[in-house]
Motif scaffolding. Sequence first.
Motif, short mmCIF file in Angstrom:
data_model
loop_
_atom_site.label_atom_id
_atom_site.label_comp_id
_atom_site.label_asym_id
_atom_site.label_seq_id
_atom_site.Cartn_x
_atom_site.Cartn_y
_atom_site.Cartn_z
N GLU A 692 0.83 -1.21 0.00
CA GLU A 692 0.00 0.00 0.00
C GLU A 692 0.87 1.26 0.00
N GLN A 693 0.28 2.33 -0.45
CA GLN A 693 1.00 3.60 -0.49
C GLN A 693 1.29 4.10 0.93
N ARG A 696 -0.36 6.76 4.49
CA ARG A 696 -1.77 6.56 4.81
C ARG A 696 -1.87 5.53 5.93
N SER A 697 -3.05 5.48 6.54
CA SER A 697 -3.25 4.46 7.57
C SER A 697 -3.23 3.07 6.93
N SER A 699 -4.65 -0.29 6.10
CA SER A 699 -6.05 -0.71 6.00
C SER A 699 -6.35 -2.00 6.75
N ARG A 738 6.23 0.56 6.52
CA ARG A 738 5.04 1.21 7.07
C ARG A 738 5.18 1.67 8.53
N ASP A 741 3.56 4.85 9.50
CA ASP A 741 2.11 4.95 9.30
C ASP A 741 1.33 4.31 10.43
#
Length: 789
Positions: A692-693, A696-697, A699, A738, A741
């Motif tokens: 994921e990018q 951002r949180s 998911s 991540r 994030d």
Amino acid sequence: MTSPVGDFDPASSILFLGSGFSMSATNIAGNHPPNGAQLRKHFLDELKLPPESTYDLQVLSEEYAEKDSKKLRGHLYSIFRTNALHESQKTVLREPWRRIYTTNYDDIVEVYRISKKEPPHSYDVSDKLPPKLPNGAVIHLHGSIRLVTEENVRSSLILSETSYINQYMVKSPWYDQFQRDLAYASALYIIGYSLSDYHIAALLMKDPGLAKRTYFIQGTTPDSIFVRRTADYGTALFIGTEGFSDYIRSAPRPASPPDLYSLKSFRSLDPTRDRRAIAQPTASEIYDLLVYGDFDAGRLARSQPSEDYAIARSVVVQTAADSLERKASLVIDGRLGNGKTVFLHLLAFELSKRGWKCFLFRPGHPDVSKEIAVLSGVGKIVIFVENYPSAQDALGGLRSALPDMKLVVEVRTGTFEVRFHELAQVLPQPFDRVSLNALSTPEMSAFSQLCKRAGLPIPQNATTKHAELRDLLLDLFENKSIKSRIRTALAPLFDSHRNRRTLSIMMLIAAHQGTVGSGFIRSVIGADPFVALKPLEDLAKEIFSVSSEQFRVRSAVFSSFVLQSFLESEEIAAAIVDIILASSDRKSERVYRVLMSNMMAYSSLRQILRDKGDYQSIIIDIYEKIRHDQRVNDEPLFWLQYAIAMAEVPRLDAAEDYIETAYVKAAALVAFQTFQIDTQAFRISLLRATAEQSGRSISNIDKIISGFERINSMLVESSNRSYAVRVLDHIPPFISARRFDLSSSERTATQYWLYKIINSLEDLPAEFKAVVGSDVMRQRVQAAVSSLV
């Protein structure tokens, strides 16, 4: 009657009853039961059809049932229900046969046993194969009159024998049971077989070893056509049932095995047996060993202590022997093609010098309990197990019967890693482990000298530090002259589609498991494998080890080489599909359940197809083909493998869908353990979050944190921890991608569970850490969690 085979041992023999055996009995109508030709004539008369009509029994019986199924049932009932037996029949059935098979519909065996107040032990091929058949069980291959009702009369009795056997019987678990019984039988007696009953090739195979133990008991009138038609399957004896019963009364019975070399369930590994002065091993013999895996244990024994036939691996042999002197059992593990079989014999030779009696266990033989009793009186015994999955269920009984024995179990490294906890429970304690996965410098030098003396090129990898034997062999195969020599030798096997298909199937089985029954091979290729290989007998003997007991390629490394070098991806993929589907028919048996699982595993398919172009598309196409078969579709592990494939493409959305399907399929099965699915679900969640990018949180953070908890619990549970360790490798990339994030609470939860995982890794047993290399993984997770602080 003069004994045709010497001793008569019904307890280890198979009795096969054809229609001729029943004809001297009396049915409830007061007549003799008919054979196939007589039954057909009976239906022709009943239907008022001319004698020259060509309809077979199935058509005639169905036509009769169209008019009156109740009357058909009554007709068959009166014909095949037995009222009285002839004395000769009683004499034959009185014997304690290992097993009785029959194509007859009558209940003659059951009537006899009930008259003696014995359990009938009767089975029909429509019955489910029990986990263990009782000795003396009678199996009706074409159906039994005892199961016939007005409603099922048209389907219960199979009157079109040849098509039935070809289309159904060879795919049935009962056919595998039949083949196993034949493989271990001391003799097969076929009484009253008629060429008009069914074609013998539909049930038996042209196995020369079995033919030597097979006897057709026929009527007293010699029949040259019968002799010619059955010559490849056994010996015809024109003595009738009465002559056979006379033989039974006077035949000599076998005594207990006279010596340890006569055992069938335990083959002696004594190197002094038949050891004699002989010329040095020839270059051809060494070539056959290194290339085809054509190993001669006697030649190895006679060449000792030199390294003129195989490298001695003396240091590892001494280490293993010393360990077994101190411990109760020993695991010899190695990856495919790293010389486990040769090492097993080298270890047996060393132990024999130290006063131990060494035996190779061959599970499945009906005499095993008798032979264990013989071994119980012998001191200093070592039992070697060459194929752990096939012997697994018998090891507990061996331990109980021979409590003082030492046990040596040979397993593939991957099996040892995954089944460490299981082995720890099964093996006598304490146990040790010796790995064959790296050759020492002196061993590589010895291998180079062996190749040099045999006129073979020295592998380039022979100068590599800690190379594996399989690497040296594969390097040897890739030599231009050797590869050309192999291609020329195999050319006859490439001449026809059937031969190429047989070769593909056999090589794939060797690369994934090794040994299956000849009946299974027949069900996959659709032909008698002994017939298929007969025109190429000399070549086949070099490549295959073929008998009624087993059907396998001698060298797994050679199998991998052939698959990579000479076979096309399309034919390999087609063979994989056929093997998986045939295995699914037999998945109630451990050996075929393991074969099915291994064959459809994504990692295995990738290994086989990695050099065949777009291997991922080929693998997905394989999964799509087998997905449509309900037996495979219902397997949770199939959807797990499909999910792994989708994750590799990568198509993580489809991977997650297939993981969920795996959970649904698992929920429908009783007591199915989902730990393999859990680990891959966790891995896919990590991959999705990593992809994921950033900024951002995350998911699916809830799935990941619950996954941390599940993985930690698996590390604590000794039976599941090997799967958990493998998936930890995906944690550091996730943290690296991540970590910024994570919310405060998510970071705290992640740190908490990663520290728990680190502690669980630290607390693993030392021997398990050595097997799976978990300390390296612990350090990587430690570095990842440190980056969160």
